[in-house]
Write an enzyme that holds these catalytic residues in place. Structure first.
Site, PDB file in Angstrom:
ATOM      1  N   ASP A  56      -3.932   2.235  -4.577  1.00 19.65           N
ATOM      2  CA  ASP A  56      -2.033   2.106  -4.431  1.00 19.65           C
ATOM      3  C   ASP A  56      -2.742   0.695  -3.723  1.00 19.65           C
ATOM      4  O   ASP A  56      -1.161   1.040  -2.761  1.00 19.65           O
ATOM      5  CB  ASP A  56      -2.198   3.602  -3.789  1.00 19.65           C
ATOM      6  CG  ASP A  56      -2.891   3.419  -2.511  1.00 19.65           C
ATOM      7  OD1 ASP A  56      -4.470   3.096  -1.876  1.00 19.65           O
ATOM      8  OD2 ASP A  56      -2.285   4.104  -1.322  1.00 19.65           O
ATOM      9  N   GLU A  57      -3.129  -0.103  -3.509  1.00 18.98           N
ATOM     10  CA  GLU A  57      -2.438  -1.490  -2.886  1.00 18.98           C
ATOM     11  C   GLU A  57      -3.722  -2.478  -3.798  1.00 18.98           C
ATOM     12  O   GLU A  57      -3.689  -2.709  -5.356  1.00 18.98           O
ATOM     13  CB  GLU A  57      -3.773  -1.764  -2.025  1.00 18.98           C
ATOM     14  CG  GLU A  57      -5.287  -0.968  -1.804  1.00 18.98           C
ATOM     15  CD  GLU A  57      -5.806  -1.343  -0.903  1.00 18.98           C
ATOM     16  OE1 GLU A  57      -6.033  -2.213  -0.317  1.00 18.98           O
ATOM     17  OE2 GLU A  57      -7.042  -0.297  -0.406  1.00 18.98           O
TER      18      GLU A  57
ATOM     19  N   ASP B 111       0.624  -1.121   0.206  1.00 16.95           N
ATOM     20  CA  ASP B 111       0.057   0.062  -0.116  1.00 16.95           C
ATOM     21  C   ASP B 111       0.780   0.929  -0.062  1.00 16.95           C
ATOM     22  O   ASP B 111       1.719   1.356   0.547  1.00 16.95           O
ATOM     23  CB  ASP B 111      -1.151  -0.736   1.010  1.00 16.95           C
ATOM     24  CG  ASP B 111      -1.942   0.964   1.178  1.00 16.95           C
ATOM     25  OD1 ASP B 111      -2.921   0.940   1.543  1.00 16.95           O
ATOM     26  OD2 ASP B 111      -1.766   2.680   1.036  1.00 16.95           O
TER      27      ASP B 111
END
Ligand code: TTP
Ligand code: MG
Length: 362
Positions: free
Chosen positions: A107-108, A9
């Site tokens: 974003d992960e 992340d």
């Protein structure tokens, strides 16, 4: 067999991108979101860097409140296009580390390296390599959690932010989790926390110490899932979103059966909001909207509408749900439960960009 699952992340993603492009912001509080207009602005904080978090700022906080707490911060509007370009570059790098790769949000991502490493030491070396490659090529930092299950890996990646690596070995699961607030379990938000707290459950350790049948009795199916997570039981595979997720749904039971339209409407709004939070975060669009309704006596009905195209629009969904609900207006029975399901899911670049702006300003 021990599994090695990575949850990666990015740290304060949008803010990190702006800081890498504008080194003069480094070390200062940077806030991405709506225009604060010297404290009179509407809208919310999309994200902020760790310097700004020291002032108590966080995602989804009203921008006016953020401004009051941190008037000297650098306030920037989000640039969705730019973030998606960087997101893709990061995902392209992560994907090279395992064929078992699943991107979850902007974003992960999860990676499974079970067949590629022998022990946690080797896993840690790979995590360091990932961090180094992303820092060198993209110039932003990423935090990584490594654990035997997806849910533990996710909790772990959040443990040592920014730029952290956190390893949870099978024998340490209980120790790792027991003192954490229950909201660290994905899916437990502020409202659920209140409900759990009323039943005396505050820490994840309290869940571990509650027998499974008691959890089910108190919280139903959700209770079972949470108990499993707290006990390190989660055998979900790491794979691409499309194969795994067919629909997103939520439902709520009324404390007492009701025929008060206002109350029912407000439940629909709650559920719709909750679903869209996840829909927006994961950049999903949908074509089919389903209403579920259960009356006293447990008669349960579903009604669906499929659109000719994919959309992502919270208000539109509410309208459709209310249209579908109208069919039951002559039913004299009281309502016990309502639910909304969105299916026929897809992700498209175009809506992603729109949704980001939406995300940052609503
Ligand atoms: P997160 O990973 O939740 O947050 P983050 O990367 O900013 O910070 P952290 O270091 O704690 O991981 O979300 C990723 C991006 O999604 C974030 O940079 C901005 C966007 N976002 C919003 O626009 N609104 C929100 O409410 C949240 C939670 C995120
Ligand atoms: Mg992040």
């Amino acid at each position: 067999m021990n599994r090695f699952i990575f949850h990666c992340d990015l740290d304060c993603f949008f803010a990190a991108v702006e800081i890498k492009d504008n080194p003069q912001y480094k070390g200062k509080p940077v806030i991405i979101g709506a225009d604060p207009k010297e404290g009179t602005g509407r809208g919310v904080v999309s994200t902020c860097n760790y310097e700004a978090r020291k002032f108590g700022l966080h995602s989804a906080m009203p921008i006016s409140q953020a401004y009051r707490r941190c008037p000297h911060g650098i306030y920037l509007r989000p640039d969705g296009k730019k973030y998606f370009k960087i997101s893709k570059e990061v995902m392209d790098i992560l994907e090279t580390y395992s064929k078992d790769f699943q991107r979850v949000g902007v974003d992960e991502a999860y990676l499974e390296l079970t067949d590629l490493v022998r022990d946690f030491e080797e896993a840690e070396e790979i995590a360091k390599k990932i961090q180094k490659e992303i820092l060198e090529k993209i110039r932003i930092t990423i935090s990584i959690g490594i654990a035997p299950t997806k849910s533990l890996a996710k909790i772990a990646s959040d443990e040592n932010k920014p730029n952290g690596i956190t390893i949870v070995k099978t024998e340490n699961i209980q120790n790792f989790l027991k003192d954490m607030d229950i909201t660290r379990i994905p899916g437990i938000g502020k409202k659920t926390r209140l409900y759990f707290n009323k039943k005396g459950i505050k820490k994840i350790g309290d869940i571990i110490n509650t027998p499974l049948n008691k959890m089910i009795e108190l919280f139903g199916k959700h209770g079972k899932w949470i108990w499993n997570v707290a006990n390190g039981l989660d055998n979900r595979k790491v794979k691409e979103f499309h194969e795994e997720r067919k629909s997103i749904s939520a439902e709520r039971t009324f404390f007492t059966d009701t025929d008060d339209f206002k109350e029912i409407l407000s439940k629909f709004e709650d559920i719709n909001k909750k679903i869209h939070k996840s829909i927006v975060k994961h950049q999903i669009t949908y074509k089919t909207i389903t209403l579920k309704i259960r009356f006293e006596g447990f008669q349960t009905y579903t009604r669906s509408k499929t659109l000719p195209f994919h959309i992502q629009n919270e208000k539109y969904v509410l309208n459709i749900v209310l249209q579908l609900f109208r069919e039951f207006s002559n039913n004299s029975k009281k309502v016990r439960l309502v639910g909304i399901k969105l299916s026929n899911l897809e992700r498209t670049q175009k809506v992603r960009q729109k949704s980001l702006i939406y995300y940052a300003f609503t």
